[in-house]
Scaffold this motif. Structure first.
Motif, PDB file in Angstrom:
ATOM      1  N   UNK A  89     -61.720  -4.629 -73.550  1.00  0.00           N
ATOM      2  CA  UNK A  89     -62.145  -5.033 -72.206  1.00  0.00           C
ATOM      3  C   UNK A  89     -61.238  -4.321 -71.213  1.00  0.00           C
ATOM      4  N   UNK A  90     -61.811  -3.347 -70.490  1.00  0.00           N
ATOM      5  CA  UNK A  90     -60.967  -2.546 -69.597  1.00  0.00           C
ATOM      6  C   UNK A  90     -60.503  -3.367 -68.398  1.00  0.00           C
ATOM      7  N   UNK A 125     -62.681  -7.029 -56.046  1.00  0.00           N
ATOM      8  CA  UNK A 125     -61.912  -8.121 -55.448  1.00  0.00           C
ATOM      9  C   UNK A 125     -61.069  -8.688 -56.574  1.00  0.00           C
ATOM     10  N   UNK A 126     -59.816  -8.278 -56.633  1.00  0.00           N
ATOM     11  CA  UNK A 126     -58.994  -8.616 -57.786  1.00  0.00           C
ATOM     12  C   UNK A 126     -58.369  -9.992 -57.643  1.00  0.00           C
ATOM     13  N   UNK A 127     -58.545 -10.791 -58.676  1.00  0.00           N
ATOM     14  CA  UNK A 127     -58.016 -12.155 -58.646  1.00  0.00           C
ATOM     15  C   UNK A 127     -56.494 -12.128 -58.714  1.00  0.00           C
ATOM     16  N   UNK A 183     -48.896  -0.392 -55.756  1.00  0.00           N
ATOM     17  CA  UNK A 183     -50.273  -0.767 -55.449  1.00  0.00           C
ATOM     18  C   UNK A 183     -50.866  -1.467 -56.656  1.00  0.00           C
ATOM     19  N   UNK A 184     -51.897  -2.269 -56.407  1.00  0.00           N
ATOM     20  CA  UNK A 184     -52.438  -3.058 -57.516  1.00  0.00           C
ATOM     21  C   UNK A 184     -53.936  -2.880 -57.632  1.00  0.00           C
ATOM     22  N   UNK A 243     -64.350 -17.304 -61.427  1.00  0.00           N
ATOM     23  CA  UNK A 243     -64.923 -17.110 -60.089  1.00  0.00           C
ATOM     24  C   UNK A 243     -65.636 -15.757 -59.970  1.00  0.00           C
ATOM     25  N   UNK A 244     -65.619 -14.964 -61.055  1.00  0.00           N
ATOM     26  CA  UNK A 244     -66.295 -13.674 -61.003  1.00  0.00           C
ATOM     27  C   UNK A 244     -65.391 -12.555 -60.534  1.00  0.00           C
ATOM     28  N   UNK A 245     -64.136 -12.916 -60.225  1.00  0.00           N
ATOM     29  CA  UNK A 245     -63.197 -11.882 -59.788  1.00  0.00           C
ATOM     30  C   UNK A 245     -62.688 -11.101 -60.992  1.00  0.00           C
ATOM     31  N   UNK A 246     -62.253  -9.885 -60.759  1.00  0.00           N
ATOM     32  CA  UNK A 246     -61.770  -9.039 -61.847  1.00  0.00           C
ATOM     33  C   UNK A 246     -60.278  -9.219 -62.045  1.00  0.00           C
TER      34      UNK A 246
END
Lengths: 298, 298
Positions: A206-207, A70-72, B42-43, A213-216
């Motif tokens: 850090x890849x 779930x990408x921020x 795309x993301x 919020x814990x989102x990537x």
């Protein structure tokens, strides 16, 4: 129908050949791509033993672990204020002097594998890491973690992990040519400096980032960014008279990451032992390319 | 025979289904891998638009062009003499002072997109490139070429190539999230600095070396090595009061390589416009992470 009946054996034969051919080409392409991504030995261009699989981004290794990502986005969309920037400017003569002096300083730097156990002030280490942290990074993600190891027991565990893998690298993974190329530098899998150096700096990339919020969060160009910051670190170390050797321990990443309790989004990129040179330190008698061999002016 | 004749239509039908299925799966896997390696938009984590295919080593792109490689070995197998190394050592107080001062210097650095057309002494540029050339590299391969462009016409051609590709990147390849991430930095595909900066430094990584005899030489970790040398270059530029912005023009590599007549073993890694900041230069009001957020002490 009779015609068909008589022709069908031919159809069947043709179709069998087609199927056989397709399956063959598929299997070939699969195995060749597998070989490409493996760390298998050999020294030809298609075998790339110096590419550590663990150095690849998660996205390069497999999409699986990212399936439910779930990408921020939201917290990145606001504009930042822009402020005037007027850095210090030097007269031309001073610029020239400073450029000569800085080149002379960096040109004194050598990769040193014989490091003295003498203690080094911790505050100096803090400042060289701060300097490394000023590097630019894709979309200002600052995708680096510098793990500084001073604890003797941890240093020794690191040595055990690195030497075990390095011996396998030298004997199996790297291939004769690479071993030849390194022989002139007299390097092998015995890394005494991992015990003697007062500090080991393990640089993790850090890849991806993790938002509050814990989102990537995507980390663009994270390997290039972290390598640039390593360049600043090397300059900062040279500036204070400390030595190191830039090492990229092949296939030790996962074990060292676990040993140092680093999260899954971090991959070991480089390991730098840091300290004063040993009194009897030697370096291979190498020279550097001339300016004309590295610069093209248009 | 009669049995076969009656069964063969079934054989044919089954085989047709098999062939159709195999072809279908093949086409799917091909298109999906093509999408992965292409710069398609795309993301999500599996789409990696910021990975420029041209940045990959030849060996990563394809083994084909290397099939007939003849890799040099002999001239690398001799041992080098090792010589004593006794660099300058500073008293602890001086080390600490130097570390603070160097951090303060680098912490003043910002990526600047507004560059003054004022001329900069050529000799200063020579020295910062010399400084960059002192970087360590895998097996001392020194796999970098710095192309310094001062010619106005060439700079403009570079701008045309970069802006054309960048507009496509922003509108198609990068995906909404990345564009959002960059919006806060107010960057877009218009790169006026490519015309105004007195110098453009294009940094090429040599994915392999060419020996005098024309044989190829492996360049281990060439991208990491060249990125480290870029870090030294950024420090050297900051040290003389010049500014730049570290850019990685997506998919422009092949065109720029041809424009600048660079050989096939070189891939564009970074493009740095260099000069004094424009009098009205601004930078996004960003802050950097604290030491505690980038360093872990063990």
């Amino acid at each position: 129908m009779a015609l068909i009946s008589t022709l069908t054996p031919v159809f069947v034969a043709i179709l069998c050949v087609v199927v056989a051919f397709i399956l063959k080409t598929r299997r070939w392409s699969e195995s060749s791509s597998a070989q490409k991504s493996s760390s298998g030995g050999g020294s030809g261009p298609e075998a790339r033993p110096w590419v550590d699989e663990d150095l690849q981004d998660d996205t390069e290794i497999s999409g699986r672990e990212n399936e439910d990502d779930d990408w921020a986005v939201d917290d990145w969309t606001e504009d930042l204020a822009h402020v005037p920037y007027t850095p210090r400017r030097y007269p031309e003569e001073e610029m020239l002097e400073r450029s000569k002096h800085f080149y002379a300083l960096l040109n004194e730097r050598r990769s040193v594998r014989f490091i003295s156990p003498e203690p080094v002030p911790r505050e100096v280490i803090d400042n060289v890491i701060r300097a490394a942290g000023t590097a630019p990074s894709g979309a200002h993600t600052e995708p680096w973690t510098f793990v500084v190891v001073a604890d003797a027991e941890t240093k020794h565990k690191i040595r055990e992990i690195v030497e075990e893998e390095e011996e396998i690298n030298y004997k199996q993974r790297m291939g004769d040519k690479w071993v030849h190329d390194l022989r002139r530098l007299r390097t092998n899998w015995v890394k005494e400096y991992l015990d003697t150096a007062p500090y080991l700096i393990l640089i993790f990339k850090q890849t991806y980032g993790i938002m509050p919020a814990g989102k990537k969060k995507t980390h663009y160009y994270n390997e290039i960014s972290v390598s640039i910051s390593c360049g600043l670190l090397l300059a900062a170390l040279q500036n204070v008279g400390l030595v190191t050797v830039t090492s990229t321990p092949l296939n030790c990443g996962p074990q060292l990451r676990v040993l140092l309790h680093r999260p899954a989004n971090e991959k070991l990129l480089m390991l730098l032992p840091v300290g004063y040179p040993a009194p009897d330190a030697t370096v291979p008698d190498l020279s550097r390319k001339d300016l004309k061999d590295i610069m093209v002016f248009v």
